[in-house]
Design a protein around this motif. Structure first.
Motif, PDB file in Angstrom:
ATOM      1  N   LEU A  80       0.713  -1.134   0.217  1.00 15.92           N
ATOM      2  CA  LEU A  80      -0.114  -0.026   0.098  1.00 15.92           C
ATOM      3  C   LEU A  80       0.881   1.287   0.053  1.00 15.92           C
ATOM      4  O   LEU A  80       0.439   2.365  -0.467  1.00 15.92           O
ATOM      5  CB  LEU A  80      -0.994   0.122   1.163  1.00 15.92           C
ATOM      6  CG  LEU A  80      -2.222  -1.194   1.239  1.00 15.92           C
ATOM      7  CD1 LEU A  80      -2.881  -0.983   2.501  1.00 15.92           C
ATOM      8  CD2 LEU A  80      -3.164  -0.690   0.035  1.00 15.92           C
ATOM      9  N   LEU A  81       2.035   1.208   0.598  1.00 17.88           N
ATOM     10  CA  LEU A  81       2.862   2.352   0.774  1.00 17.88           C
ATOM     11  C   LEU A  81       3.490   2.951  -0.629  1.00 17.88           C
ATOM     12  O   LEU A  81       3.413   4.215  -0.828  1.00 17.88           O
ATOM     13  CB  LEU A  81       4.254   2.015   1.550  1.00 17.88           C
ATOM     14  CG  LEU A  81       4.201   2.216   2.894  1.00 17.88           C
ATOM     15  CD1 LEU A  81       5.250   1.632   3.625  1.00 17.88           C
ATOM     16  CD2 LEU A  81       3.692   3.822   3.292  1.00 17.88           C
ATOM     17  N   LEU A 132       4.365   1.325  10.229  1.00 16.14           N
ATOM     18  CA  LEU A 132       3.543   1.342   8.826  1.00 16.14           C
ATOM     19  C   LEU A 132       2.584   2.366   8.713  1.00 16.14           C
ATOM     20  O   LEU A 132       2.203   2.967   7.797  1.00 16.14           O
ATOM     21  CB  LEU A 132       3.112   0.160   8.347  1.00 16.14           C
ATOM     22  CG  LEU A 132       4.241  -0.921   7.781  1.00 16.14           C
ATOM     23  CD1 LEU A 132       3.527  -2.312   7.719  1.00 16.14           C
ATOM     24  CD2 LEU A 132       4.390  -0.521   6.463  1.00 16.14           C
ATOM     25  N   SER A 133       1.791   2.396   9.962  1.00 12.48           N
ATOM     26  CA  SER A 133       0.455   3.372   9.962  1.00 12.48           C
ATOM     27  C   SER A 133       1.023   4.901   9.844  1.00 12.48           C
ATOM     28  O   SER A 133       0.602   5.533   9.220  1.00 12.48           O
ATOM     29  CB  SER A 133      -0.072   3.091  11.367  1.00 12.48           C
ATOM     30  OG  SER A 133      -0.830   1.738  11.232  1.00 12.48           O
ATOM     31  N   ASP A 134       2.129   4.895  10.709  1.00  8.03           N
ATOM     32  CA  ASP A 134       2.744   6.540  10.778  1.00  8.03           C
ATOM     33  C   ASP A 134       3.217   6.626   9.151  1.00  8.03           C
ATOM     34  O   ASP A 134       2.939   7.931   8.779  1.00  8.03           O
ATOM     35  CB  ASP A 134       3.844   6.441  11.668  1.00  8.03           C
ATOM     36  CG  ASP A 134       3.614   6.351  13.040  1.00  8.03           C
ATOM     37  OD1 ASP A 134       2.301   6.685  13.289  1.00  8.03           O
ATOM     38  OD2 ASP A 134       4.374   6.211  13.970  1.00  8.03           O
ATOM     39  N   GLN A 135       3.809   5.870   8.449  1.00 11.25           N
ATOM     40  CA  GLN A 135       4.166   6.126   7.235  1.00 11.25           C
ATOM     41  C   GLN A 135       2.916   6.430   6.208  1.00 11.25           C
ATOM     42  O   GLN A 135       3.050   7.356   5.419  1.00 11.25           O
ATOM     43  CB  GLN A 135       4.966   5.021   6.523  1.00 11.25           C
ATOM     44  CG  GLN A 135       6.450   4.852   7.408  1.00 11.25           C
ATOM     45  CD  GLN A 135       7.131   3.614   6.779  1.00 11.25           C
ATOM     46  OE1 GLN A 135       7.253   3.644   5.659  1.00 11.25           O
ATOM     47  NE2 GLN A 135       7.479   2.646   7.795  1.00 11.25           N
ATOM     48  N   ILE A 137       0.291   7.363   7.139  1.00 10.16           N
ATOM     49  CA  ILE A 137      -0.444   8.737   7.591  1.00 10.16           C
ATOM     50  C   ILE A 137       0.292   9.961   7.127  1.00 10.16           C
ATOM     51  O   ILE A 137      -0.120  10.979   6.466  1.00 10.16           O
ATOM     52  CB  ILE A 137      -0.631   8.838   9.082  1.00 10.16           C
ATOM     53  CG1 ILE A 137      -1.641   7.878   9.504  1.00 10.16           C
ATOM     54  CG2 ILE A 137      -0.844  10.159   9.441  1.00 10.16           C
ATOM     55  CD1 ILE A 137      -1.525   7.556  11.069  1.00 10.16           C
ATOM     56  N   ALA A 138       1.753  10.003   7.170  1.00 12.38           N
ATOM     57  CA  ALA A 138       2.615  10.943   6.577  1.00 12.38           C
ATOM     58  C   ALA A 138       2.595  10.983   5.137  1.00 12.38           C
ATOM     59  O   ALA A 138       2.306  12.055   4.585  1.00 12.38           O
ATOM     60  CB  ALA A 138       3.966  10.558   6.805  1.00 12.38           C
ATOM     61  N   ASN A 139       2.203   9.963   4.368  1.00 14.68           N
ATOM     62  CA  ASN A 139       1.970   9.966   2.686  1.00 14.68           C
ATOM     63  C   ASN A 139       0.828  10.757   2.589  1.00 14.68           C
ATOM     64  O   ASN A 139       0.781  11.540   1.652  1.00 14.68           O
ATOM     65  CB  ASN A 139       2.092   8.648   2.325  1.00 14.68           C
ATOM     66  CG  ASN A 139       3.216   7.929   2.115  1.00 14.68           C
ATOM     67  OD1 ASN A 139       4.458   8.598   2.649  1.00 14.68           O
ATOM     68  ND2 ASN A 139       3.368   6.670   1.695  1.00 14.68           N
ATOM     69  N   ALA A 140      -0.295  10.576   3.465  1.00 17.48           N
ATOM     70  CA  ALA A 140      -1.600  11.056   3.000  1.00 17.48           C
ATOM     71  C   ALA A 140      -1.570  12.568   3.320  1.00 17.48           C
ATOM     72  O   ALA A 140      -2.049  13.238   2.667  1.00 17.48           O
ATOM     73  CB  ALA A 140      -2.813  10.177   3.948  1.00 17.48           C
ATOM     74  N   ARG A 141      -0.856  12.738   4.492  1.00 21.11           N
ATOM     75  CA  ARG A 141      -0.652  14.264   4.671  1.00 21.11           C
ATOM     76  C   ARG A 141       0.092  14.956   3.822  1.00 21.11           C
ATOM     77  O   ARG A 141      -0.086  16.155   3.403  1.00 21.11           O
ATOM     78  CB  ARG A 141       0.012  14.253   6.376  1.00 21.11           C
ATOM     79  CG  ARG A 141      -0.214  15.859   6.895  1.00 21.11           C
ATOM     80  CD  ARG A 141       0.336  15.898   8.171  1.00 21.11           C
ATOM     81  NE  ARG A 141      -0.004  14.765   9.132  1.00 21.11           N
ATOM     82  CZ  ARG A 141      -1.480  15.084   9.616  1.00 21.11           C
ATOM     83  NH1 ARG A 141      -2.266  15.937   9.304  1.00 21.11           N
ATOM     84  NH2 ARG A 141      -1.537  14.037  10.470  1.00 21.11           N
ATOM     85  N   ALA A 142       1.243  14.238   3.424  1.00 21.48           N
ATOM     86  CA  ALA A 142       2.035  14.963   2.346  1.00 21.48           C
ATOM     87  C   ALA A 142       1.415  15.447   1.262  1.00 21.48           C
ATOM     88  O   ALA A 142       2.012  16.459   0.489  1.00 21.48           O
ATOM     89  CB  ALA A 142       3.394  14.170   2.023  1.00 21.48           C
ATOM     90  N   VAL A 143       0.467  14.639   0.799  1.00 24.48           N
ATOM     91  CA  VAL A 143       0.002  15.109  -0.765  1.00 24.48           C
ATOM     92  C   VAL A 143      -1.574  15.753  -0.360  1.00 24.48           C
ATOM     93  O   VAL A 143      -2.335  16.195  -1.205  1.00 24.48           O
ATOM     94  CB  VAL A 143      -0.455  13.979  -1.379  1.00 24.48           C
ATOM     95  CG1 VAL A 143       0.704  13.281  -1.857  1.00 24.48           C
ATOM     96  CG2 VAL A 143      -1.605  12.955  -0.815  1.00 24.48           C
TER      97      VAL A 143
END
Length: 196
Positions: A80-81, A132-135, A137-143
């Motif tokens: 998913l990442l 994995l959850s943090d990553q 979340i960070a990806n969703a926030r970054a875009v």
């Protein structure tokens, strides 16, 4: 002679371990993670000492039961990442974790407690799940797919609440809770683009 006897004992021990895991899975599905370990040993046809010989405590037994499921979950998280739009990836991950944490009644609580208990046999897998959850979340926030005020703690609270709902109410109700809450946490852009 010694070698064959040793092999036979190892084979017997392996069969005992497999029977214990099968019975533990059945008992935990029926009665939850606080079910009697003595009843698991009895159903497996072994003494309680044999159970403790394989699994020194309840968390060791749960960790063994979850081993393959944990690996499958982590592999899916890695996919998913890199393979899905961030909002969609985060939403799918939340659903996967909720389903995973509700495999047995009481498991969500055991996992949450194990995250802060470094002595728990479940600590390492819980830490990987959190990373994995943090990553994601960070990806969703970054875009810009996740509303700025949404925190990682909000996502984890949702996962715990939905796992509880899945255990005590129904999978459909848990999925509905996740879908509605994620729709509120994602930005309008993410929701209307079909990522959420």
């Amino acid at each position: 002679m010694t070698g064959s006897t040793g092999r036979r004992l190892r084979a017997d021990a392996q069969r005992n371990r497999e029977r214990l895991l099968a019975e533990a899975d059945a008992v935990f599905r029926q009665d939850g993670t606080e079910a009697s370990l003595e009843s698991i040993a009895r159903r497996a046809g072994v003494a309680i000492g044999t159970l403790y010989g394989h699994f020194p405590n309840r968390h060791t037994l749960i960790d063994a039961l979850l081993h393959e499921r944990n690996q499958t979950l982590m592999d899916r998280g890695q996919e998913l990442l890199t393979g899905s739009p961030p909002a969609q990836a985060l939403t799918q991950w939340v659903h996967l974790v909720v389903e995973h944490a509700a495999a047995y009644q009481g498991l969500a609580t055991v996992l949450a407690d194990s995250l802060s208990d470094q002595q728990s046999q479940l600590h390492a897998s819980c830490t990987r799940m959190t990373d994995l959850s943090d990553q994601l979340i960070a990806n969703a926030r970054a875009v810009g797919a996740l509303r700025q005020e949404v925190t990682g703690a909000d996502i984890f609270t949702l996962m715990n609440a939905a796992a509880w709902s899945r255990e005590h109410v129904s999978p459909d109700q848990a999925d509905r809770l996740v879908a509605m809450t994620m729709a509120g946490m994602l930005t309008q852009t993410a929701s209307t683009s079909g990522q959420g």
